[in-house]
Enzyme design. Structure first.
Site, PDB file in Angstrom:
ATOM      1  N   LYS A  72       0.868  -1.174   0.000  1.00  0.00           N
ATOM      2  CA  LYS A  72       0.000   0.000   0.000  1.00  0.00           C
ATOM      3  C   LYS A  72       0.901   1.220   0.000  1.00  0.00           C
ATOM      4  O   LYS A  72       1.603   1.491   0.958  1.00  0.00           O
ATOM      5  CB  LYS A  72      -0.887  -0.022   1.246  1.00  0.00           C
ATOM      6  CG  LYS A  72      -2.049   0.900   1.154  1.00  0.00           C
ATOM      7  CD  LYS A  72      -2.991   0.442   0.062  1.00  0.00           C
ATOM      8  CE  LYS A  72      -4.366   0.990   0.246  1.00  0.00           C
ATOM      9  NZ  LYS A  72      -5.238   0.581  -0.826  1.00  0.00           N
ATOM     10  N   GLU A 108      -8.722  -6.698  -6.881  1.00  0.00           N
ATOM     11  CA  GLU A 108      -9.264  -5.776  -5.896  1.00  0.00           C
ATOM     12  C   GLU A 108     -10.157  -4.743  -6.553  1.00  0.00           C
ATOM     13  O   GLU A 108     -10.209  -4.635  -7.767  1.00  0.00           O
ATOM     14  CB  GLU A 108      -8.161  -5.096  -5.096  1.00  0.00           C
ATOM     15  CG  GLU A 108      -7.337  -4.082  -5.847  1.00  0.00           C
ATOM     16  CD  GLU A 108      -6.301  -3.404  -4.962  1.00  0.00           C
ATOM     17  OE1 GLU A 108      -6.612  -3.090  -3.808  1.00  0.00           O
ATOM     18  OE2 GLU A 108      -5.190  -3.203  -5.435  1.00  0.00           O
TER      19      GLU A 108
END
Length: 118
Positions: A72, A108
């Site tokens: 991330k 995702e």
């Protein structure tokens, strides 16, 4: 007690792995600190908690082998602007990305994680 109260938002939970130690520069950190922070937040979505209408994207990819998609980082956000804009112009609420190699495995959604039960 639920934080925040039902219907008033959600609890944002974010794990964070932070490089620490006496090194300042372009090198791997000698030590790491793992922490999890949680904060009540207002609803991110217009209209509150409503089902998503997802566009399955097979041209643009959020992560690719050798890229930074496995972590991330700020580099994860810019690549989704164009496909999300296209999806919203077609009436979808967000984009569900497929893997960049096989283009068949779900990876995702732009704004959230996704969990499926088979």
């Amino acid at each position: 007690m639920q934080i925040p109260p039902p219907g008033k938002g959600c609890l944002y939970i974010r794990p964070l792995l932070l490089g620490t130690g006496p090194t300042l520069g372009p090198a791997a950190a000698p030590e790491y600190t793992f922490l999890i922070y949680a904060s009540p937040v207002c609803s991110y979505l217009k209209g509150g908690m409503i089902p998503f209408n997802l566009y399955v994207e097979d041209e643009y990819h959020r992560a690719s082998p050798g890229g930074a998609g496995g972590v991330k980082a700020i580099t994860n956000y810019a690549p989704v602007f164009k496909p999300v804009t296209i999806a919203k112009s077609r009436g979808f609420s967000d984009v569900l990305y497929l893997d960049s190699v096989e283009k068949k495995n779900l990876e995702e959604v732009s704004c959230c994680n996704i969990f499926l039960v088979k």
